[in-house]
Design an enzyme around this catalytic site. Structure first.
Site, PDB file in Angstrom:
ATOM      1  N   ASN A   1      65.204  69.310  56.749  1.00  0.00           N
ATOM      2  CA  ASN A   1      64.068  68.807  57.517  1.00  0.00           C
ATOM      3  C   ASN A   1      64.322  69.233  58.961  1.00  0.00           C
ATOM      4  O   ASN A   1      65.138  68.627  59.652  1.00  0.00           O
ATOM      5  CB  ASN A   1      64.007  67.274  57.396  1.00  0.00           C
ATOM      6  CG  ASN A   1      62.967  66.660  58.311  1.00  0.00           C
ATOM      7  OD1 ASN A   1      62.122  67.378  58.862  1.00  0.00           O
ATOM      8  ND2 ASN A   1      63.020  65.350  58.474  1.00  0.00           N
ATOM      9  N   TRP A   2      63.627  70.253  59.379  1.00  0.00           N
ATOM     10  CA  TRP A   2      63.861  70.790  60.731  1.00  0.00           C
ATOM     11  C   TRP A   2      63.189  69.950  61.815  1.00  0.00           C
ATOM     12  O   TRP A   2      63.404  70.187  62.995  1.00  0.00           O
ATOM     13  CB  TRP A   2      63.374  72.242  60.822  1.00  0.00           C
ATOM     14  CG  TRP A   2      64.326  73.213  60.190  1.00  0.00           C
ATOM     15  CD1 TRP A   2      65.510  72.927  59.580  1.00  0.00           C
ATOM     16  CD2 TRP A   2      64.182  74.642  60.133  1.00  0.00           C
ATOM     17  NE1 TRP A   2      66.101  74.089  59.138  1.00  0.00           N
ATOM     18  CE2 TRP A   2      65.313  75.142  59.462  1.00  0.00           C
ATOM     19  CE3 TRP A   2      63.192  75.532  60.566  1.00  0.00           C
ATOM     20  CZ2 TRP A   2      65.490  76.515  59.227  1.00  0.00           C
ATOM     21  CZ3 TRP A   2      63.365  76.885  60.336  1.00  0.00           C
ATOM     22  CH2 TRP A   2      64.505  77.382  59.670  1.00  0.00           C
ATOM     23  N   LYS A   3      62.358  69.015  61.412  1.00  0.00           N
ATOM     24  CA  LYS A   3      61.619  68.195  62.386  1.00  0.00           C
ATOM     25  C   LYS A   3      60.915  69.132  63.382  1.00  0.00           C
ATOM     26  O   LYS A   3      60.488  70.204  62.991  1.00  0.00           O
ATOM     27  CB  LYS A   3      62.568  67.192  63.059  1.00  0.00           C
ATOM     28  CG  LYS A   3      63.412  66.447  62.024  1.00  0.00           C
ATOM     29  CD  LYS A   3      64.220  65.320  62.565  1.00  0.00           C
ATOM     30  CE  LYS A   3      64.974  64.653  61.415  1.00  0.00           C
ATOM     31  NZ  LYS A   3      65.714  63.479  61.836  1.00  0.00           N
TER      32      LYS A   3
ATOM     33  N   SER B   1      72.625  61.725  58.651  1.00  0.00           N
ATOM     34  CA  SER B   1      73.933  62.232  59.095  1.00  0.00           C
ATOM     35  C   SER B   1      74.773  62.859  57.985  1.00  0.00           C
ATOM     36  O   SER B   1      75.997  62.743  57.992  1.00  0.00           O
ATOM     37  CB  SER B   1      74.716  61.133  59.818  1.00  0.00           C
ATOM     38  OG  SER B   1      74.022  60.743  61.002  1.00  0.00           O
TER      39      SER B   1
ATOM     40  N   GLU C   1      66.627  56.956  53.290  1.00  0.00           N
ATOM     41  CA  GLU C   1      67.129  57.320  54.606  1.00  0.00           C
ATOM     42  C   GLU C   1      67.230  56.075  55.492  1.00  0.00           C
ATOM     43  O   GLU C   1      66.234  55.670  56.107  1.00  0.00           O
ATOM     44  CB  GLU C   1      66.192  58.322  55.271  1.00  0.00           C
ATOM     45  CG  GLU C   1      66.080  59.633  54.526  1.00  0.00           C
ATOM     46  CD  GLU C   1      65.728  60.762  55.485  1.00  0.00           C
ATOM     47  OE1 GLU C   1      66.472  61.739  55.518  1.00  0.00           O
ATOM     48  OE2 GLU C   1      64.736  60.634  56.212  1.00  0.00           O
TER      49      GLU C   1
ATOM     50  N   GLY D   1      70.507  60.903  62.461  1.00  0.00           N
ATOM     51  CA  GLY D   1      70.822  61.524  63.747  1.00  0.00           C
ATOM     52  C   GLY D   1      71.873  60.782  64.556  1.00  0.00           C
ATOM     53  O   GLY D   1      72.043  61.040  65.740  1.00  0.00           O
TER      54      GLY D   1
ATOM     55  N   GLU E   1      60.551  58.665  61.050  1.00  0.00           N
ATOM     56  CA  GLU E   1      60.055  59.003  62.400  1.00  0.00           C
ATOM     57  C   GLU E   1      58.536  58.923  62.440  1.00  0.00           C
ATOM     58  O   GLU E   1      57.948  58.544  63.451  1.00  0.00           O
ATOM     59  CB  GLU E   1      60.566  60.393  62.812  1.00  0.00           C
ATOM     60  CG  GLU E   1      62.039  60.325  63.200  1.00  0.00           C
ATOM     61  CD  GLU E   1      62.827  61.594  62.953  1.00  0.00           C
ATOM     62  OE1 GLU E   1      62.211  62.672  62.823  1.00  0.00           O
ATOM     63  OE2 GLU E   1      64.061  61.508  62.877  1.00  0.00           O
TER      64      GLU E   1
ATOM     65  N   HIS F   1      58.335  59.943  56.349  1.00  0.00           N
ATOM     66  CA  HIS F   1      59.617  59.962  57.060  1.00  0.00           C
ATOM     67  C   HIS F   1      59.636  58.828  58.088  1.00  0.00           C
ATOM     68  O   HIS F   1      58.606  58.511  58.693  1.00  0.00           O
ATOM     69  CB  HIS F   1      59.824  61.318  57.746  1.00  0.00           C
ATOM     70  CG  HIS F   1      61.205  61.461  58.303  1.00  0.00           C
ATOM     71  ND1 HIS F   1      61.559  60.915  59.512  1.00  0.00           N
ATOM     72  CD2 HIS F   1      62.312  62.053  57.800  1.00  0.00           C
ATOM     73  CE1 HIS F   1      62.847  61.175  59.721  1.00  0.00           C
ATOM     74  NE2 HIS F   1      63.327  61.862  58.698  1.00  0.00           N
TER      75      HIS F   1
ATOM     76  N   GLY G   1      68.864  66.665  58.271  1.00  0.00           N
ATOM     77  CA  GLY G   1      68.289  66.999  59.565  1.00  0.00           C
ATOM     78  C   GLY G   1      69.209  67.928  60.338  1.00  0.00           C
ATOM     79  O   GLY G   1      69.240  69.136  60.129  1.00  0.00           O
ATOM     80  N   GLY G   2      69.998  67.341  61.245  1.00  0.00           N
ATOM     81  CA  GLY G   2      70.840  68.115  62.157  1.00  0.00           C
ATOM     82  C   GLY G   2      71.667  69.217  61.498  1.00  0.00           C
ATOM     83  O   GLY G   2      71.712  70.351  61.997  1.00  0.00           O
TER      84      GLY G   2
HETATM   85  P1  PGA Z   1      69.967  63.768  60.109  1.00  0.00           P
HETATM   86  O1  PGA Z   1      68.413  63.553  59.754  1.00  0.00           O
HETATM   87  O2  PGA Z   1      70.587  64.535  58.963  1.00  0.00           O
HETATM   88  O3  PGA Z   1      69.960  64.547  61.389  1.00  0.00           O
HETATM   89  O4  PGA Z   1      70.572  62.416  60.260  1.00  0.00           O
HETATM   90  C1  PGA Z   1      68.004  63.276  58.444  1.00  0.00           C
HETATM   91  C2  PGA Z   1      66.500  63.104  58.371  1.00  0.00           C
HETATM   92  O5  PGA Z   1      65.911  62.526  59.291  1.00  0.00           O
HETATM   93  O6  PGA Z   1      65.858  63.526  57.401  1.00  0.00           O
END
Ligand code: PGA
Length: 254
Positions: free
Chosen positions: A8-10, A213, A167, A173, A97, A95, A234-235
């Site tokens: 997930n590159w956001k 994470s 999640e 993050g 966010e 998600h 994500g990251g």
């Molecule tokens: P993260 O994000 O791996 O950077 O914690 C995961 C996500 O939000 O899907």
């Protein structure tokens, strides 16, 4: 069960960076006969990734969101047919966010999920509790409620392309992943709730991803748990080398 590792590159990476990622990723990614990896870039990069990585066997390209209508007055949204035109095969839905910062409700998540599945896209539906809910020991209550409401329109027949992602918001993050034990407990709860919602067969087959994470160094211990079937990343998905190492470590452990 084939695991699934989804990037997930956001709102990260424009065209030049996506191109760079694709060039590096195509050198290291080992194809698979059944797709077990995916990337959800910013939509402007989807055609670019389609061109550079679309032929990679085992890799799916998708979207971070999808609307339930086919077209109309929905500024800033994109529909299932439009995504399919771009070669998208999955959509992430709900998600945290989007729930936290853009007012996404369980009802909207349910509509997005049903539309994605009806249109033949894989829907990756996200659920998870906030830090304060975690501290108040409300995880099970919150996750069950979100799950039920988010899957309100999903039928017992129409779920072969459904994927759930747990999640915990406090783990996203932060560098502080849930312990494998916490993840397993919640995934087990999700699977038992799914039995009631879509039936035993569907629940047993359902991939439940963990997100928050994850990195190449902790994916194996998470994947060692029976109800953890992959990850939403994500990251650690923003560098080709790191995302690929996570996929390989996850494949080995899954
Ligand atoms: P993260 O994000 O791996 O950077 O914690 C995961 C996500 O939000 O899907």
């Amino acid at each position: 069960m084939t695991p699934l590792f989804v990037a997930n590159w956001k709102m990260n990476k424009g065209l030049a960076e996506a191109r760079e990622f694709a060039a590096e990723f195509s050198k290291v990614f080992k194809s698979a006969s059944v797709p077990d990896a995916g990337i959800a870039p910013v939509l402007s990069c989807l055609p670019q990734l389609q061109e550079s990585l679309g032929q990679q066997k085992g890799l799916l390209l998708g979207s971070q969101n999808v609307h339930w209508e086919e077209s109309g007055a929905h500024t800033g949204e994109i529909s299932v047919p439009m995504l399919k035109e771009l070669g998208a095969e999955f959509a992430i839905v709900g998600h945290s966010e989007r729930r936290e910062f853009y007012g996404e409700t369980d009802q909207a998540v349910a509509k997005r999920t049903s539309a994605a599945l009806a249109g033949g896209l894989t829907a990756i539906v996200c659920v998870g509790e906030t830090q304060s809910q975690f501290e108040a020991k409300q995880t099970e209550q919150v996750v069950s409620k979100q799950l039920k409401a988010s899957l309100a329109g999903v039928s017992t027949e129409d779920n072969s392309k459904l994927v759930i992602a747990y999640e915990p918001v406090w783990a996203i993050g932060t560098g502080l992943a849930a312990t494998p034990e916490i993840a397993q407990n919640v995934h087990q709860l999700i699977r038992s709730e799914l039995e009631g919602l879509i039936g035993k067969d569907g629940a047993v087959e359902m991939r439940i991803l963990y997100g928050g994470s994850t990195k190449p160094g902790n994916i194996a211990e998470l994947m060692a748990k029976p109800d953890v079937n992959g990850a939403l990343v994500g990251g650690a998905s923003l560098e080709a080398e790191s995302f690929n190492s996570l996929i390989e470590a996850g494949r080995a452990a899954g």
